[in-house]
Design a protein around this motif. Structure first.
Motif, mmCIF file in Angstrom:
data_model
loop_
_atom_site.group_PDB
_atom_site.id
_atom_site.type_symbol
_atom_site.label_atom_id
_atom_site.label_comp_id
_atom_site.label_asym_id
_atom_site.label_seq_id
_atom_site.Cartn_x
_atom_site.Cartn_y
_atom_site.Cartn_z
ATOM 1 N N ARG A 3 0.836 -1.196 0.000
ATOM 2 C CA ARG A 3 0.000 0.000 0.000
ATOM 3 C C ARG A 3 0.871 1.246 0.000
ATOM 4 N N GLY A 4 0.611 2.159 -0.914
ATOM 5 C CA GLY A 4 1.319 3.428 -0.945
ATOM 6 C C GLY A 4 2.679 3.384 -1.606
ATOM 7 N N SER A 5 3.088 2.237 -2.124
ATOM 8 C CA SER A 5 4.419 2.147 -2.722
ATOM 9 C C SER A 5 4.407 2.470 -4.213
ATOM 10 N N GLY A 6 3.229 2.564 -4.807
ATOM 11 C CA GLY A 6 3.135 2.841 -6.228
ATOM 12 C C GLY A 6 3.255 1.598 -7.073
ATOM 13 N N SER A 7 3.212 0.428 -6.439
ATOM 14 C CA SER A 7 3.389 -0.804 -7.208
ATOM 15 C C SER A 7 2.202 -1.072 -8.129
ATOM 16 N N LYS A 8 1.007 -0.686 -7.742
ATOM 17 C CA LYS A 8 -0.161 -0.876 -8.606
ATOM 18 C C LYS A 8 -0.020 -0.033 -9.870
ATOM 19 N N GLN A 9 0.437 1.182 -9.711
ATOM 20 C CA GLN A 9 0.643 2.037 -10.864
ATOM 21 C C GLN A 9 1.768 1.489 -11.744
ATOM 22 N N CYS A 10 2.786 0.952 -11.140
ATOM 23 C CA CYS A 10 3.881 0.351 -11.901
ATOM 24 C C CYS A 10 3.378 -0.850 -12.694
ATOM 25 N N VAL A 11 2.523 -1.667 -12.098
ATOM 26 C CA VAL A 11 1.953 -2.828 -12.791
ATOM 27 C C VAL A 11 1.090 -2.367 -13.965
ATOM 28 N N GLU A 12 0.252 -1.350 -13.751
ATOM 29 C CA GLU A 12 -0.622 -0.864 -14.815
ATOM 30 C C GLU A 12 0.176 -0.287 -15.987
ATOM 31 N N LEU A 13 1.190 0.505 -15.683
ATOM 32 C CA LEU A 13 2.001 1.107 -16.743
ATOM 33 C C LEU A 13 2.841 0.058 -17.468
ATOM 34 N N SER A 14 3.373 -0.894 -16.727
ATOM 35 C CA SER A 14 4.176 -1.950 -17.341
ATOM 36 C C SER A 14 3.321 -2.830 -18.245
ATOM 37 N N TYR A 15 2.111 -3.145 -17.790
ATOM 38 C CA TYR A 15 1.208 -3.972 -18.595
ATOM 39 C C TYR A 15 0.834 -3.238 -19.883
ATOM 40 N N ARG A 16 0.542 -1.953 -19.767
ATOM 41 C CA ARG A 16 0.201 -1.165 -20.953
ATOM 42 C C ARG A 16 1.380 -1.113 -21.931
ATOM 43 N N TYR A 17 2.598 -0.949 -21.386
ATOM 44 C CA TYR A 17 3.796 -0.894 -22.236
ATOM 45 C C TYR A 17 3.996 -2.216 -22.971
ATOM 46 N N LEU A 18 3.897 -3.333 -22.251
ATOM 47 C CA LEU A 18 4.096 -4.640 -22.875
ATOM 48 C C LEU A 18 2.979 -4.973 -23.858
ATOM 49 N N ASP A 19 1.760 -4.533 -23.563
ATOM 50 C CA ASP A 19 0.627 -4.789 -24.446
ATOM 51 C C ASP A 19 0.776 -4.024 -25.760
ATOM 52 N N GLN A 20 1.377 -2.835 -25.711
ATOM 53 C CA GLN A 20 1.562 -2.025 -26.913
ATOM 54 C C GLN A 20 2.859 -2.361 -27.652
ATOM 55 N N HIS A 21 3.779 -3.034 -26.966
ATOM 56 C CA HIS A 21 5.077 -3.364 -27.552
ATOM 57 C C HIS A 21 4.884 -4.375 -28.671
ATOM 58 N N GLU A 22 5.607 -4.221 -29.773
ATOM 59 C CA GLU A 22 5.381 -5.084 -30.929
ATOM 60 C C GLU A 22 5.733 -6.544 -30.666
ATOM 61 N N LYS A 23 6.744 -6.825 -29.844
ATOM 62 C CA LYS A 23 7.103 -8.212 -29.541
ATOM 63 C C LYS A 23 6.336 -8.749 -28.341
ATOM 64 N N ARG A 24 5.618 -7.873 -27.637
ATOM 65 C CA ARG A 24 4.853 -8.222 -26.439
ATOM 66 C C ARG A 24 5.730 -8.784 -25.328
ATOM 67 N N GLU A 25 7.009 -8.461 -25.375
ATOM 68 C CA GLU A 25 7.923 -8.835 -24.298
ATOM 69 C C GLU A 25 9.026 -7.787 -24.241
ATOM 70 N N ALA A 26 9.582 -7.606 -23.044
ATOM 71 C CA ALA A 26 10.646 -6.619 -22.868
ATOM 72 C C ALA A 26 11.447 -6.962 -21.625
#
Length: 127
Positions: A3-26
């Motif tokens: 709680r309060g560490s920003g990990s949920k936001q990190c998960v959401e942004l990372s998922y969005r990045y990987l979902d938009q990435h052409e290889k779907r992995e990074a």
């Protein structure tokens, strides 16, 4: 997720990045670079949040929404080398089905990331 560490936001942004990435992995290094160098939507300045490679790696390792598929060797500008994990997005339907199969309710509205809420409700979860 803590709680309060920003990990949920990190998960959401990372998922969005990987979902938009052409290889779907990074690699963890690529994901960290994206998180720390993205633009804030209200202006042209860079974000105030900075995640270290260790923080991003730990958050991705503990999150059920990501799967580690291997490692890659990277060289820093100073010349030292290290290994980084390579991640891809897990199948969202399987992750939500597993969460809903538990006999006790472990997911509250605040703990479910935004990208998973629609699937969570579709499979019978209550938010």
């Amino acid at each position: 997720m803590a709680r309060g560490s920003g990990s949920k936001q990190c998960v959401e942004l990372s998922y969005r990045y990987l979902d938009q990435h052409e290889k779907r992995e990074a690699s963890t290094h690529d994901i960290m670079w994206y998180l720390n160098n993205r633009k804030v939507t209200t202006g042209c300045r860079k974000t105030k949040q900075t995640w270290s490679i260790q923080q991003v790696s730990q958050i991705l390792r503990k999150s059920p929404y990501f799967i580690k598929i291997g490692t890659v060797r990277s060289i820093t500008p100073s010349g030292s080398s290290s290994t980084c994990c390579v991640y891809r997005c897990a199948d969202l339907k399987q992750v939500i089905a597993k969460k809903l199969s538990y006999s006790h309710n472990i997911s509250t509205y605040k703990s479910v990331p935004k990208f998973a809420r629609e699937e969570y409700v579709k499979q019978g979860g209550v938010l």
